[in-house]
Write a protein that holds these residues in place. Structure first.
Motif, short mmCIF file in Angstrom:
data_model
loop_
_atom_site.label_atom_id
_atom_site.label_comp_id
_atom_site.label_asym_id
_atom_site.label_seq_id
_atom_site.Cartn_x
_atom_site.Cartn_y
_atom_site.Cartn_z
N LYS A 572 52.00 65.38 13.53
CA LYS A 572 50.86 65.13 14.42
C LYS A 572 50.79 63.69 14.91
O LYS A 572 49.87 63.32 15.63
CB LYS A 572 49.56 65.51 13.71
N ASN A 573 51.72 62.83 14.50
CA ASN A 573 51.73 61.46 14.97
C ASN A 573 52.22 61.39 16.41
O ASN A 573 53.05 62.19 16.84
CB ASN A 573 52.62 60.58 14.10
N SER A 574 51.72 60.40 17.15
CA SER A 574 52.16 60.21 18.52
C SER A 574 53.23 59.13 18.59
O SER A 574 53.42 58.37 17.64
CB SER A 574 50.96 59.82 19.39
N ILE A 575 53.93 59.08 19.73
CA ILE A 575 54.97 58.08 19.97
C ILE A 575 54.59 57.31 21.22
O ILE A 575 54.22 57.92 22.24
CB ILE A 575 56.34 58.76 20.13
N ASP A 576 54.65 55.98 21.15
CA ASP A 576 54.28 55.13 22.29
C ASP A 576 55.53 54.55 22.93
O ASP A 576 56.39 53.98 22.26
CB ASP A 576 53.38 53.98 21.83
N ILE A 577 55.61 54.71 24.27
CA ILE A 577 56.69 54.09 25.05
C ILE A 577 56.04 53.14 26.05
O ILE A 577 55.12 53.52 26.79
CB ILE A 577 57.54 55.15 25.78
N GLU A 578 56.52 51.91 26.07
CA GLU A 578 55.93 50.88 26.93
C GLU A 578 57.05 50.10 27.62
O GLU A 578 58.09 49.80 27.02
CB GLU A 578 55.08 49.92 26.09
N ILE A 579 56.81 49.79 28.93
CA ILE A 579 57.77 48.97 29.69
C ILE A 579 57.06 47.70 30.15
O ILE A 579 55.98 47.77 30.76
CB ILE A 579 58.32 49.75 30.90
N THR A 580 57.66 46.57 29.81
CA THR A 580 57.10 45.27 30.19
C THR A 580 58.19 44.39 30.76
O THR A 580 59.39 44.69 30.65
CB THR A 580 56.47 44.57 28.96
#
Length: 691
Positions: A572-580
């Motif tokens: 049930k954990n989420s995964i974060d994807i970020e572009i900077t």
């Protein structure tokens, strides 16, 4: 005449007879009466002497009596003083002391009797007072009423003010009267201390139960305490409440029992402070048994610490084997090795090769070279020395300063072995050729595996389209499909590892907007993972960023990192994807909130076949080449990849690629221009995850 003569004769006889009779009587009287008188006299003398002695004894006794009277007088005075001191002590005692008569009325109480509450016990009924002032007052009254003469009883009284008193009562007879002496001792503080001690003992007991090592408090025969670890080590049932030390002995190898008994006896007798022994249990476990003498509740006991050293013993055996291996290796090395003691300057070790070298080179020459090396502090460097001008025998010397051992290790290499080194290089080249052959074999093998797998996939599709479906067929279809994808992923990885190592990995770089590209992958991934309980969140603070990428390999990079994030996270954990952006670089980060990576594994995860400990992940499988391929693909793009991780909090992988400026839209490739359908890629990349 005759008659007269006869008469005279008769008279004479009579007279003689009478005289004789008188003489005899006199003798009888002398011997009887005088002896009797003498005996009487002697008795009188004896009695007189006895009376004299009696009188003397009486005088002595009278003197003693007089002295005793004086002593008794002194004792009486002293007793009076003591009694006065006792009365004074009772009167001034901090403990309330009360004396009751037969009717339980107070006939005496010292001045400290409950004055703190402004109560005068002379004016109150003591029984009512006890009943009303204490929680268990009635129990105290029953004890007073049932008390027997010349005996005492006691009870703890608990007041409504959270105070505790030790109530002691005794019953005595004095002058035919019954008296009850009652003493109240305030034990509130000591009770609190005892409670704290008990709580502390309980905490320490729980702490002992949590220890990895076994703890046993015992004597020669019995056990007063044993923690859970000791029970586990000796495989003793925890429900057994009557454990003796014999139960421990029964779990130790019979050959060690005598040694254990001797150790316990010498420690118990105080001959040694501590004994340390190694034993083997009947279960094949090796333990270290440490015993010392301690004091428990004013009595001596034995404390034994039991340490499971099975793994350590195995390591020691392995270390001993390694030591012998290294010693054999040192002896058989072609280079000469000398170990020199710094203080004595003596050789403490030299191997066989060094002995051979010393046959060609004199010790004086070797010492001269070593002294020159040390004086110039060349430590760690290899220096060349010529033995003599006429006979060329060059040697290379390397010295390492082993400060911990206060020794110098000298390595002497005859440089005539350079030809052998060249031969070794040729052999190494041959090994490299064989390595390439192995890679070609892997490529051919993977091609041979690929065709039948493709056939299995085609057959599986036919089964899916079969109109005579059943639940079982569906399950088999899915199982075949999943395993095919897993095999295909493995083969792809094998091929690409070989291609990267050989430098034959083909690339097809195009210009792509990484924002649209990543969003598109996440959209497909979220659709794929929707019913699996996994979600991917995406955010960025930039509108677009153009990168020069190989579409297929960039997809593999992102999907592989997403796959890893899922593997090491809860469902049930989420995964974060970020572009900077960071100056001229674009950063793509993929973060999970799972188990994280141990610090000692961070340096290995990008190496080929380097894996995070499988015990930290959910049920997954993998070959251990995924992250090494990711790093290789990132390197092909001229970028970098790094990882930040903390155990229990998750991991964050960041890819940094250089942005390409001034690219027109006509030169950008569409993000959905794939060699394979995206769903097919999802099946392959996520094949190792068991949802």
């Amino acid at each position: 005449m005759l008659d007269i003569l006869s008469l005279i004769y008769i008279n004479l006889n009579i007279i003689i007879y009478l005289l004789i009779n008188i003489i005899i009587n006199l003798f009888v009287c002398k011997f009887l009466i005088l002896n009797k008188i003498k005996a009487s006299h002697n008795r009188l003398e004896y009695k007189k002497n006895k009376i004299t002695k009696v009188n003397e004894n009486i005088n002595v006794i009278n003197n003693k009596i007089e002295k005793e009277k004086i002593i008794q007088s002194e004792y009486k005075e002293e007793i009076l003083n003591i009694e006065e001191d006792i009365n004074k002590a009772i009167e001034e005692s901090d403990m309330p002391i009360v004396i009751l008569n037969e009717k339980n009325n107070i006939i005496y109480c010292n001045k400290h009797s409950w004055n703190t509450k402004s109560i005068n016990l002379n004016k109150v009924n003591i029984l009512n007072y006890l009943s009303e002032s204490f929680k268990n007052g009635q129990e105290c009254l029953n004890m007073i009423n049932n008390l027997q003469s010349n005996k005492y009883d006691s009870i703890n009284l608990y007041s409504y003010e959270d105070k505790v008193y030790r109530f002691i009562c005794t019953k005595e007879k004095r002058e035919d009267k019954e008296l009850k002496i009652c003493i109240f001792n305030d034990i509130t503080q000591s009770t609190l201390i005892q409670k704290q001690i008990k709580e502390s003992e309980e905490k320490y007991r729980k702490l002992m139960d949590l220890l990895i090592d076994g703890v046993i408090i015992h004597d020669i025969d019995g056990i007063s305490y044993i923690n859970d670890s000791a029970m586990n080590i000796f495989n003793i049932d925890k429900n057994n409440e009557n454990i003796s030390f014999q139960d421990i002995k029964n779990k130790i190898d019979k050959s060690s029992i005598r040694k254990l008994n001797e150790s316990l006896n010498i420690v118990n007798k105080g001959k040694v402070k501590k004994s340390v022994n190694k034993f083997k249990t009947i279960d094949g476990m090796y333990i270290e048994f440490i015993t010392t003498k301690i004091e428990v509740k004013d009595s001596d006991a034995l404390l034994s610490i039991v340490v499971d050293i099975t793994d350590m013993e195995a390591a020691l055996k392995q270390l001993e084997g390694s030591k012998k291996t290294y010693q054999a290796l040192a002896q058989n090395l072609p280079d000469g090795i000398i170990v020199i003691d710094k203080e004595s300057k003596e050789y403490v070790y030299q191997n066989r090769s060094m002995i051979k070298i010393l046959k060609k080179v004199k010790v004086d020459s070797i010492n001269k070279f070593i002294n020159d090396y040390i004086s110039n502090e060349y430590y760690g460097q290899t220096k060349r020395y010529e033995v003599n001008k006429n006979y060329s025998y060059p040697i290379g010397i390397t010295i390492k300063d082993i400060k911990e051992e206060n020794q110098l290790m000298v390595i002497i290499r005859p440089l005539e072995y350079e030809d052998r080194i060249l031969e070794a290089i040729k052999e190494l080249d041959l090994v490299n050729v064989q390595h390439h052959v192995k890679n070609e074999f892997l490529i051919n093998t993977s091609k041979c595996l690929k065709d039948p797998i493709e056939n299995i996939i085609i057959i599986n599709k036919i089964l899916e389209a079969n109109k005579y479906k059943s639940n079982h067929i569906d399950n088999y279809n899915n199982l075949v499909k999943r395993n095919c994808y897993r095999l295909k992923r493995l083969i792809n990885n094998m091929n690409e590892v070989v291609e990267v190592e050989n430098g034959s990995c083909l690339t097809n770089f195009v210009y792509c907007d990484i924002i649209k590209f990543t969003k598109n992958i996440i959209r497909y991934a979220n659709d794929y993972l929707f019913d699996k309980g996994v979600s991917i969140n995406f955010k960025t603070d930039i509108d677009s960023s153009v990168l020069k990428v190989d579409i297929d390999k960039m997809e593999r990079i992102i999907l592989n990192l997403i796959s890893n994030a899922i593997k090491f996270s809860d469902i049930k954990n989420s995964i974060d994807i970020e572009i900077t952006k960071d100056k001229e670089y674009t950063n793509i980060s993929i973060k999970d909130y799972g188990v994280g990576i141990p610090k000692d594994r961070l340096s290995f995860i990008f190496t080929k076949f380097g894996q995070v400990d499988k015990t930290l992940s959910r049920n997954t499988e993998g070959s251990g080449v995924g992250l090494s391929l990711v790093k290789a693909f990132v390197n092909l793009h001229g970028g970098n990849i790094n990882v930040e991780s903390e155990e229990g909090k998750g991991s964050k992988f960041t890819i940094s690629l250089k942005e390409v400026l001034n690219i027109s839209d006509e030169n950008l490739i569409e993000v959905n221009n794939y060699n394979l359908p995206m769903w097919e890629k999802m099946h392959i990349e996520f094949a190792d995850i068991y949802f």
